[in-house]
Motif scaffolding. Sequence first.
Motif, PDB file in Angstrom:
ATOM      1  N   PHE A  33       0.882 -12.916  -0.455  1.00  0.00           N
ATOM      2  CA  PHE A  33       2.307 -12.855  -0.099  1.00  0.00           C
ATOM      3  C   PHE A  33       3.092 -12.751  -1.412  1.00  0.00           C
ATOM      4  O   PHE A  33       3.130 -13.707  -2.183  1.00  0.00           O
ATOM      5  N   MET A  34       3.674 -11.589  -1.654  1.00  0.00           N
ATOM      6  CA  MET A  34       4.416 -11.376  -2.913  1.00  0.00           C
ATOM      7  C   MET A  34       5.891 -11.676  -2.668  1.00  0.00           C
ATOM      8  O   MET A  34       6.685 -10.763  -2.446  1.00  0.00           O
ATOM      9  N   ALA A  35       6.235 -12.953  -2.687  1.00  0.00           N
ATOM     10  CA  ALA A  35       7.630 -13.319  -2.416  1.00  0.00           C
ATOM     11  C   ALA A  35       8.452 -13.406  -3.698  1.00  0.00           C
ATOM     12  O   ALA A  35       9.650 -13.674  -3.638  1.00  0.00           O
ATOM     13  N   ALA A  36       7.812 -13.199  -4.847  1.00  0.00           N
ATOM     14  CA  ALA A  36       8.547 -13.324  -6.112  1.00  0.00           C
ATOM     15  C   ALA A  36       9.541 -12.180  -6.274  1.00  0.00           C
ATOM     16  O   ALA A  36       9.313 -11.067  -5.806  1.00  0.00           O
ATOM     17  N   ALA A  37      10.645 -12.488  -6.945  1.00  0.00           N
ATOM     18  CA  ALA A  37      11.630 -11.456  -7.301  1.00  0.00           C
ATOM     19  C   ALA A  37      11.300 -11.022  -8.723  1.00  0.00           C
ATOM     20  O   ALA A  37      11.821 -11.562  -9.705  1.00  0.00           O
ATOM     21  N   VAL A  38      10.373 -10.095  -8.811  1.00  0.00           N
ATOM     22  CA  VAL A  38       9.850  -9.684 -10.118  1.00  0.00           C
ATOM     23  C   VAL A  38      10.831  -8.718 -10.780  1.00  0.00           C
ATOM     24  O   VAL A  38      11.320  -7.782 -10.123  1.00  0.00           O
ATOM     25  N   ALA A  39      11.094  -8.935 -12.062  1.00  0.00           N
ATOM     26  CA  ALA A  39      11.977  -7.998 -12.782  1.00  0.00           C
ATOM     27  C   ALA A  39      11.319  -6.628 -12.820  1.00  0.00           C
ATOM     28  O   ALA A  39      10.116  -6.517 -13.069  1.00  0.00           O
ATOM     29  N   ASP A  40      12.104  -5.587 -12.557  1.00  0.00           N
ATOM     30  CA  ASP A  40      11.557  -4.230 -12.626  1.00  0.00           C
ATOM     31  C   ASP A  40      11.540  -3.713 -14.061  1.00  0.00           C
ATOM     32  O   ASP A  40      10.778  -2.811 -14.386  1.00  0.00           O
ATOM     33  N   TYR A  41      12.418  -4.282 -14.891  1.00  0.00           N
ATOM     34  CA  TYR A  41      12.533  -3.825 -16.282  1.00  0.00           C
ATOM     35  C   TYR A  41      12.516  -5.016 -17.229  1.00  0.00           C
ATOM     36  O   TYR A  41      12.983  -6.100 -16.883  1.00  0.00           O
ATOM     37  N   ARG A  58       9.822  -0.244 -17.956  1.00  0.00           N
ATOM     38  CA  ARG A  58       9.342  -0.713 -16.654  1.00  0.00           C
ATOM     39  C   ARG A  58       8.308  -1.822 -16.834  1.00  0.00           C
ATOM     40  O   ARG A  58       7.495  -1.801 -17.737  1.00  0.00           O
ATOM     41  N   THR A  59       8.337  -2.779 -15.911  1.00  0.00           N
ATOM     42  CA  THR A  59       7.275  -3.795 -15.858  1.00  0.00           C
ATOM     43  C   THR A  59       6.176  -3.249 -14.946  1.00  0.00           C
ATOM     44  O   THR A  59       6.422  -2.307 -14.180  1.00  0.00           O
ATOM     45  N   PRO A  60       5.001  -3.831 -14.987  1.00  0.00           N
ATOM     46  CA  PRO A  60       3.973  -3.387 -14.033  1.00  0.00           C
ATOM     47  C   PRO A  60       4.410  -3.731 -12.625  1.00  0.00           C
ATOM     48  O   PRO A  60       5.015  -4.790 -12.413  1.00  0.00           O
ATOM     49  N   ASP A  61       4.173  -2.832 -11.660  1.00  0.00           N
ATOM     50  CA  ASP A  61       4.436  -3.197 -10.267  1.00  0.00           C
ATOM     51  C   ASP A  61       3.193  -3.912  -9.748  1.00  0.00           C
ATOM     52  O   ASP A  61       2.156  -3.302  -9.474  1.00  0.00           O
ATOM     53  N   ILE A  62       3.320  -5.229  -9.646  1.00  0.00           N
ATOM     54  CA  ILE A  62       2.160  -6.075  -9.323  1.00  0.00           C
ATOM     55  C   ILE A  62       1.611  -5.713  -7.947  1.00  0.00           C
ATOM     56  O   ILE A  62       0.409  -5.536  -7.748  1.00  0.00           O
ATOM     57  N   LEU A  63       2.525  -5.590  -7.005  1.00  0.00           N
ATOM     58  CA  LEU A  63       2.115  -5.348  -5.626  1.00  0.00           C
ATOM     59  C   LEU A  63       1.501  -3.957  -5.460  1.00  0.00           C
ATOM     60  O   LEU A  63       0.531  -3.779  -4.719  1.00  0.00           O
ATOM     61  N   GLU A  64       2.070  -3.015  -6.168  1.00  0.00           N
ATOM     62  CA  GLU A  64       1.524  -1.661  -6.083  1.00  0.00           C
ATOM     63  C   GLU A  64       0.073  -1.640  -6.591  1.00  0.00           C
ATOM     64  O   GLU A  64      -0.797  -1.003  -6.002  1.00  0.00           O
ATOM     65  N   VAL A  99       1.205  -8.677   1.939  1.00  0.00           N
ATOM     66  CA  VAL A  99       2.555  -8.789   2.495  1.00  0.00           C
ATOM     67  C   VAL A  99       3.565  -8.759   1.355  1.00  0.00           C
ATOM     68  O   VAL A  99       3.474  -9.570   0.426  1.00  0.00           O
ATOM     69  N   GLY A 100       4.495  -7.807   1.410  1.00  0.00           N
ATOM     70  CA  GLY A 100       5.540  -7.718   0.395  1.00  0.00           C
ATOM     71  C   GLY A 100       6.867  -8.192   0.958  1.00  0.00           C
ATOM     72  O   GLY A 100       7.031  -8.381   2.167  1.00  0.00           O
ATOM     73  N   PHE A 101       7.812  -8.382   0.070  1.00  0.00           N
ATOM     74  CA  PHE A 101       9.176  -8.746   0.464  1.00  0.00           C
ATOM     75  C   PHE A 101      10.115  -7.707  -0.118  1.00  0.00           C
ATOM     76  O   PHE A 101       9.852  -7.169  -1.193  1.00  0.00           O
ATOM     77  N   ALA A 102      11.171  -7.425   0.586  1.00  0.00           N
ATOM     78  CA  ALA A 102      12.142  -6.473   0.043  1.00  0.00           C
ATOM     79  C   ALA A 102      13.532  -7.015   0.315  1.00  0.00           C
ATOM     80  O   ALA A 102      13.909  -7.237   1.469  1.00  0.00           O
ATOM     81  N   ARG A 149       9.562   2.753   3.118  1.00  0.00           N
ATOM     82  CA  ARG A 149       9.011   3.567   2.023  1.00  0.00           C
ATOM     83  C   ARG A 149       8.123   2.702   1.116  1.00  0.00           C
ATOM     84  O   ARG A 149       7.037   3.106   0.714  1.00  0.00           O
ATOM     85  N   LYS A 150       8.597   1.477   0.837  1.00  0.00           N
ATOM     86  CA  LYS A 150       7.800   0.579  -0.027  1.00  0.00           C
ATOM     87  C   LYS A 150       6.502   0.181   0.650  1.00  0.00           C
ATOM     88  O   LYS A 150       5.446   0.105   0.017  1.00  0.00           O
ATOM     89  N   LEU A 151       6.598  -0.068   1.953  1.00  0.00           N
ATOM     90  CA  LEU A 151       5.406  -0.452   2.731  1.00  0.00           C
ATOM     91  C   LEU A 151       4.325   0.621   2.586  1.00  0.00           C
ATOM     92  O   LEU A 151       3.159   0.321   2.314  1.00  0.00           O
ATOM     93  N   HIS A 175       4.286   3.268   0.341  1.00  0.00           N
ATOM     94  CA  HIS A 175       3.979   3.600  -1.046  1.00  0.00           C
ATOM     95  C   HIS A 175       3.057   2.556  -1.688  1.00  0.00           C
ATOM     96  O   HIS A 175       2.149   2.887  -2.450  1.00  0.00           O
ATOM     97  N   LYS A 176       3.283   1.266  -1.345  1.00  0.00           N
ATOM     98  CA  LYS A 176       2.494   0.202  -1.991  1.00  0.00           C
ATOM     99  C   LYS A 176       1.262  -0.176  -1.169  1.00  0.00           C
ATOM    100  O   LYS A 176       0.564  -1.126  -1.510  1.00  0.00           O
ATOM    101  N   ASN A 177       1.017   0.562  -0.071  1.00  0.00           N
ATOM    102  CA  ASN A 177      -0.172   0.338   0.749  1.00  0.00           C
ATOM    103  C   ASN A 177      -0.222  -1.097   1.300  1.00  0.00           C
ATOM    104  O   ASN A 177      -1.231  -1.800   1.188  1.00  0.00           O
TER     105      ASN A 177
HETATM  106  O1  C5P Z   1      11.351  -4.627  -6.325  1.00  0.00           O
HETATM  107  P1  C5P Z   1      10.900  -4.138  -4.973  1.00  0.00           P
HETATM  108  O2  C5P Z   1      11.991  -4.104  -3.960  1.00  0.00           O
HETATM  109  O3  C5P Z   1      10.040  -2.907  -5.036  1.00  0.00           O
HETATM  110  O4  C5P Z   1       9.949  -5.338  -4.446  1.00  0.00           O
HETATM  111  C1  C5P Z   1       9.198  -5.212  -3.299  1.00  0.00           C
HETATM  112  C2  C5P Z   1       7.958  -6.050  -3.406  1.00  0.00           C
HETATM  113  O5  C5P Z   1       7.236  -5.680  -4.579  1.00  0.00           O
HETATM  114  C3  C5P Z   1       8.175  -7.546  -3.504  1.00  0.00           C
HETATM  115  O6  C5P Z   1       7.182  -8.159  -2.697  1.00  0.00           O
HETATM  116  C4  C5P Z   1       7.990  -7.844  -4.975  1.00  0.00           C
HETATM  117  O7  C5P Z   1       7.472  -9.155  -5.154  1.00  0.00           O
HETATM  118  C5  C5P Z   1       6.988  -6.796  -5.393  1.00  0.00           C
HETATM  119  N1  C5P Z   1       7.120  -6.391  -6.805  1.00  0.00           N
HETATM  120  C6  C5P Z   1       6.038  -6.499  -7.658  1.00  0.00           C
HETATM  121  N2  C5P Z   1       6.145  -6.103  -8.963  1.00  0.00           N
HETATM  122  C7  C5P Z   1       7.287  -5.581  -9.441  1.00  0.00           C
HETATM  123  C8  C5P Z   1       8.399  -5.448  -8.576  1.00  0.00           C
HETATM  124  C9  C5P Z   1       8.299  -5.852  -7.270  1.00  0.00           C
HETATM  125  O8  C5P Z   1       5.004  -6.989  -7.227  1.00  0.00           O
HETATM  126  N3  C5P Z   1       7.350  -5.211 -10.703  1.00  0.00           N
END
Ligand code: C5P
Length: 423
Positions: free
Chosen positions: A291-299, A324-330, A343-346, A358-360, A362-364
């Motif tokens: 469950f990726m509930a974190a609000a991860v910085a995109d940059y 850009r930071t790594p997209d962990i969920l992707e 499970v992601g959060f948006a 789209r995120k669902l 794109h991030k599989n």
């Molecule tokens: O930022 P975004 O709207 O794309 O976030 C959607 C999901 O992706 C969230 O679950 C968030 O935790 C995750 N995420 C991530 N790594 C990032 C940005 C977002 O895992 N760099």
Amino acid sequence: MSVPPPDLTGRQVVLGVTGSIAAYKAALLVRLLKKAGAEVRVLMTPDAERFVSPLTLGTLSENEVLTEIFPENEDGSWTKHVTLGQWADLFVVAPATAQTIAKLAHGFCDSMLTATALSARCPLLVCPAMDRDMYRHAATQDNLDRLREIGYAVMPAEHGELASGLVGQGRMPEPEAILERIAERVDGKNPPAAGRASEPGAPPLTGTEVLVTAGPTREPIDPVRVLTNPSTGTMGYALAEAAAQRGASVTLVTGPTALDPPTGMEVVQVETAAEMHEAVQARRETADYVFMAAAVADYTPADPSSSKRKKADTDAPFVLHLRRTPDILETLGTHKRPGQVLVGFALETDNALDNARRKLDHKNLDWIAVNNLRDEGAGFGPTNRITLLGHDGTVEELPLMPKADVADALLNRVLAAQSEETS
Ligand code: C5P
């Protein structure tokens, strides 16, 4: 976050103590209960007396400690288990050994403690304490599930060093945390709402590994300044706790929040998106649910300064280069193993559902929980209103609820879909 000690004035608490090394902490718990104003009666199993003396607990509780149903000095009071069961506002077993948990789960009543538990009409709380492998054993986990099914609350054992020298889940939670839980149960502040883990029927997560991320990340600009966001971590912490309540082995990877680290799980504290990425990747393979509930910085600042940046003397705009930071969920989605549930959060402000879908894709992901910051009660506060989108096209709107209830509803939905898929 420090909270004032609870007021239990006039509350009647029966504390059951069983034969675990953690029994020494029962003395502290009695003291805390008494200081909070509760009346305390202690019941011990015969084995508990090997670890802590009835004299200690009797003196601290200011009441006689009972062990046998049929006391040696027969005074016609063999029905005390019934009287005590009716007297108690709450019955807490701390520490609870595998043996006593098994007995309670199956209705054995061979001691004052087990007989009183069977007679009790009040809420019951069990705080397991045992070695890692005993705790993990399917027999113990089944017994804990059974206790939850029949209405006991179970405080998951904590992760850490154990008396055997092993490290793992099995430690009794600290007395302060138990006291808080007692106060919630007695006050009915945390009553088992419909579908909650302590209610019969909530699907368990026994034997599974759950990975949850929570909170914001902090990206350094220089040693004293960061880029961050107002995420409180509440949603992720609620999910982690709800999963632990259902018997999962939980890892919570959390950015900096003001919340107390929850007990009964591994908690990994991180600061930056890169650190969160590393912590999650190290654990992704064995996780059954993420469950990726974190609000991860995109940059993140492309070139953080090692010394404090000085204020310029001119009004020229300050330019900060970001990367850009790594997209962990992707990354998780790319490496998803069969059967793993992601499970992601948006959190959106515009075109919430379209963006989330789209995120669902794109991030599989299997699910994405969408909330719209423009909805009242959704977003960074204590409540949330989410719409759950499934990879199979499911769209489910949940009502505005406290985040703990959202966590339970979300788990129920995800588990229900999984059992439909496998049946
Ligand atoms: O930022 P975004 O709207 O794309 O976030 C959607 C999901 O992706 C969230 O679950 C968030 O935790 C995750 N995420 C991530 N790594 C990032 C940005 C977002 O895992 N760099």
